[in-house]
Design a protein around this motif. Structure first.
Motif, mmCIF file in Angstrom:
data_model
loop_
_atom_site.group_PDB
_atom_site.id
_atom_site.type_symbol
_atom_site.label_atom_id
_atom_site.label_comp_id
_atom_site.label_asym_id
_atom_site.label_seq_id
_atom_site.Cartn_x
_atom_site.Cartn_y
_atom_site.Cartn_z
ATOM 1 N N PRO A 1 0.839 -1.209 0.000
ATOM 2 C CA PRO A 1 0.000 0.000 0.000
ATOM 3 C C PRO A 1 0.866 1.248 0.000
ATOM 4 O O PRO A 1 1.995 1.240 0.491
ATOM 5 C CB PRO A 1 -0.790 -0.120 1.316
ATOM 6 C CG PRO A 1 -0.689 -1.560 1.709
ATOM 7 C CD PRO A 1 0.622 -2.049 1.186
ATOM 8 N N LYS A 2 0.342 2.334 -0.519
ATOM 9 C CA LYS A 2 1.112 3.574 -0.596
ATOM 10 C C LYS A 2 1.285 4.257 0.754
ATOM 11 O O LYS A 2 2.049 5.209 0.863
ATOM 12 C CB LYS A 2 0.456 4.537 -1.592
ATOM 13 C CG LYS A 2 0.607 4.090 -3.039
ATOM 14 C CD LYS A 2 0.108 5.156 -4.002
ATOM 15 C CE LYS A 2 0.324 4.732 -5.451
ATOM 16 N NZ LYS A 2 -0.116 5.767 -6.413
ATOM 17 N N TRP A 3 0.591 3.733 1.786
ATOM 18 C CA TRP A 3 0.801 4.324 3.102
ATOM 19 C C TRP A 3 1.989 3.684 3.829
ATOM 20 O O TRP A 3 2.351 4.095 4.945
ATOM 21 C CB TRP A 3 -0.455 4.236 3.969
ATOM 22 C CG TRP A 3 -1.102 2.869 4.044
ATOM 23 C CD1 TRP A 3 -2.168 2.433 3.308
ATOM 24 C CD2 TRP A 3 -0.724 1.792 4.903
ATOM 25 N NE1 TRP A 3 -2.485 1.136 3.649
ATOM 26 C CE2 TRP A 3 -1.614 0.718 4.628
ATOM 27 C CE3 TRP A 3 0.264 1.604 5.863
ATOM 28 C CZ2 TRP A 3 -1.538 -0.510 5.285
ATOM 29 C CZ3 TRP A 3 0.349 0.377 6.517
ATOM 30 C CH2 TRP A 3 -0.541 -0.657 6.230
ATOM 31 N N LYS B 1 11.573 2.193 -5.455
ATOM 32 C CA LYS B 1 10.340 2.302 -6.250
ATOM 33 C C LYS B 1 9.185 2.787 -5.373
ATOM 34 O O LYS B 1 8.369 3.620 -5.800
ATOM 35 C CB LYS B 1 10.004 0.940 -6.871
ATOM 36 C CG LYS B 1 11.027 0.434 -7.879
ATOM 37 C CD LYS B 1 10.627 -0.935 -8.418
ATOM 38 C CE LYS B 1 11.673 -1.482 -9.385
ATOM 39 N NZ LYS B 1 11.753 -0.691 -10.633
ATOM 40 N N GLN B 2 9.130 2.275 -4.140
ATOM 41 C CA GLN B 2 8.099 2.727 -3.214
ATOM 42 C C GLN B 2 8.292 4.193 -2.849
ATOM 43 O O GLN B 2 7.315 4.939 -2.691
ATOM 44 C CB GLN B 2 8.115 1.856 -1.951
ATOM 45 C CG GLN B 2 7.055 2.191 -0.912
ATOM 46 C CD GLN B 2 5.652 1.749 -1.319
ATOM 47 O OE1 GLN B 2 5.423 1.320 -2.452
ATOM 48 N NE2 GLN B 2 4.716 1.848 -0.386
ATOM 49 N N ALA B 3 9.545 4.612 -2.754
ATOM 50 C CA ALA B 3 9.831 6.021 -2.441
ATOM 51 C C ALA B 3 9.290 6.931 -3.531
ATOM 52 O O ALA B 3 8.735 8.003 -3.253
ATOM 53 C CB ALA B 3 11.330 6.219 -2.262
ATOM 54 N N THR C 1 5.427 7.099 -3.381
ATOM 55 C CA THR C 1 4.858 7.823 -2.244
ATOM 56 C C THR C 1 5.388 9.232 -2.099
ATOM 57 O O THR C 1 4.987 9.952 -1.171
ATOM 58 C CB THR C 1 5.153 7.055 -0.937
ATOM 59 O OG1 THR C 1 6.579 6.916 -0.794
ATOM 60 C CG2 THR C 1 4.514 5.674 -0.957
ATOM 61 N N GLY C 2 6.310 9.641 -2.983
ATOM 62 C CA GLY C 2 6.876 10.978 -2.883
ATOM 63 C C GLY C 2 7.848 11.139 -1.736
ATOM 64 O O GLY C 2 8.052 12.254 -1.245
ATOM 65 N N MET C 3 8.466 10.024 -1.280
ATOM 66 C CA MET C 3 9.380 10.083 -0.151
ATOM 67 C C MET C 3 10.832 9.876 -0.566
ATOM 68 O O MET C 3 11.692 9.613 0.280
ATOM 69 C CB MET C 3 8.991 9.013 0.880
ATOM 70 C CG MET C 3 7.660 9.265 1.562
ATOM 71 S SD MET C 3 7.657 10.762 2.577
ATOM 72 C CE MET C 3 8.710 10.253 3.930
ATOM 73 N N ALA C 4 11.126 9.975 -1.861
ATOM 74 C CA ALA C 4 12.509 9.803 -2.309
ATOM 75 C C ALA C 4 13.370 10.944 -1.776
ATOM 76 O O ALA C 4 12.962 12.105 -1.796
ATOM 77 C CB ALA C 4 12.563 9.772 -3.839
ATOM 78 N N GLY C 5 14.553 10.593 -1.286
ATOM 79 C CA GLY C 5 15.424 11.636 -0.752
ATOM 80 C C GLY C 5 16.642 11.050 -0.068
ATOM 81 O O GLY C 5 16.875 9.842 -0.083
#
Length: 424
Positions: free
Chosen positions: A42-44, A106-108, A111-115
């Motif tokens: 899930p994206k959460w 890929k999950q990052a 979900t917009g959490m890449a960093g």
């Protein structure tokens, strides 16, 4: 004092992951599988949660080794070992680790959490896994307490150090046609599977005999008929030599293209042989009997302490990469290892008994204390760096959320949607 100076914090917002993967196996077989696998999450679910879940699988594997073989003995002379089914669980656990390690990025992006936090967390887990797999693979190959396992530790850590050093100087993670995270892990998975079917003693079979080449004079004249496990170690040495050449070629090319000197980065390789030499010096101490630690149950705790110190060393290197800080030349844990190595070798150095490690019981206490201090040093580093990054960027480590201008938490996917699409 923190690990990230005030003037380097702003570089966290400038960081963008860059990577090259030339593995045909990864491109044509594994990546389609990983692309499907990430959709099951899930994206959460935060990317770091997936990374940590993979490491937990390896820690479970390591726990079964401690349970079934706490003394870390090779199966020779009737020594008992783990049941054969355990090796299949090691294969499954490592494959799951590889899969989760591959999809956290890929999950990052989903979900917009890449960093930079994900980069740090991923490398930290990989660094820990490297030593754990050396220990587990050494048991599966029936090497146990031996200098072959030490050689495997050095080669594996050297490969990881090279990759991190290369990323620091080129600005991108480069995975070649044969890399540790892809082919290397699958090779170890294969070793676990074979051991599950044939048992660890299978790897003691002379390689030329197994290949039915022991009757060929021209081959036996130049190639010794050593065990399959030693042949695997020789293959590792060849891979290490190839990776050294490839890594330096990439660094050389990057520096020349940038109009910078291509030879200075070679100096940044020195911290690894220095740290490895300290551990070897300690292990080879003549106290009680030669290689006392290698031939005792203390061998596994010693390797774990070494691995944690290494994880701290490369962790600071990757932190310098994502924050654009100067290269970290020195690690404070060197002083502890130096003190332990000198104390253990006082008989060799000045002809007197060690001050601390003067009895088997004292050696046991000091090695376990070294493990505890190494663990404390690394966990403190991880906790502090995570705290500094999350506070500055206004993000959470294990949940998909981000602070807005008012300081309120909200889902990060909508905040970084445009940025994520550009990175993708």
């Amino acid at each position: 004092m923190g690990y990230i100076p005030e003037d380097a914090l702003a570089n966290l917002r400038k960081y963008a992951y860059k990577g090259v993967d030339k593995s045909l196996l990864s491109k044509h077989v594994l990546n389609p599988f990983w692309t499907w696998l990430v959709t099951l999450w899930p994206k959460w679910v935060a990317p770091n949660t997936i990374t940590l879940s993979g490491l937990i699988m390896v820690l479970i594997n390591f726990a079964t080794l401690i349970y079934f073989d706490p003394d870390y003995l090779a199966e020779r002379g009737g020594a008992p070992g783990p049941p054969h089914w355990v090796y299949f669980t090691w294969a499954a656990g490592l494959f799951i680790y590889q899969s989760f390690d591959a999809i956290d990025g890929k999950q990052a992006r989903r979900t917009g959490m890449a960093g930079p936090l994900g980069e740090m967390f991923d490398h930290g887990c990989d660094a820990i896994n490297t030593t754990l797999e050396v220990i587990l693979a050494g048991r599966a190959l029936n090497l146990g307490r031996s200098w072959w396992t030490v050689a495997s530790q050095i080669a594996s850590l050297a490969n990881f150090y090279l990759t991190t050093w290369e990323e620091y100087h080129t600005g991108q993670l480069f995975l070649g046609v044969f890399s540790g995270p892809v082919e290397g892990i699958l090779l170890i998975v294969g070793i676990y599977v074979v051991t599950g079917f044939a048992g660890p003693t299978f790897w003691d079979t002379p390689a030329l005999t197994f290949l039915r080449l022991d009757k060929v004079d021209i081959i036996t004249k130049y190639i010794p008929n050593k065990g399959l496990n030693e042949a695997v170690m020789a293959l590792g040495a060849v891979v290490l030599a190839f990776n050294i050449i490839t890594s330096y070629y990439n660094v050389y090319k990057a520096k020349v293209d940038a109009g910078q000197g291509p030879f200075r980065p070679l100096l940044h390789l020195l911290p690894f042989p220095i740290s490895a030499a300290l551990q070897i010096f300690w292990l080879s101490s003549p106290s009680f009997s030669r290689s006392f630690i290698v031939n005792s149950p203390l061998f596994m705790p010693f390797l774990c302490a070494w691995g944690l110190q290494f994880a701290h060393q490369v962790g600071r290197m990757i932190l310098a990469h994502v924050t654009k800080q100067p290269f970290p030349w020195f690690d404070v844990m060197w002083l502890w290892s130096l003190a332990g190595a000198i104390d253990a070798n006082l008989l060799r150095l000045i002809g007197r008994q060690p001050l601390i490690q003067h009895s088997p019981e004292n050696v046991k206490i000091f090695i376990h204390l070294t493990l505890a201090v190494s663990l404390l040093s690394y966990t403190t580093f991880c906790a502090q760096v995570i705290n500094e990054i999350t506070n500055y960027l206004g993000i959470a480590c294990f949940t998909v959320r981000k602070k807005d201008e008012t300081g309120a938490w909200r889902r990060a996917a909508s905040v970084d949607k445009i940025t994520t699409n550009k990175k993708a």
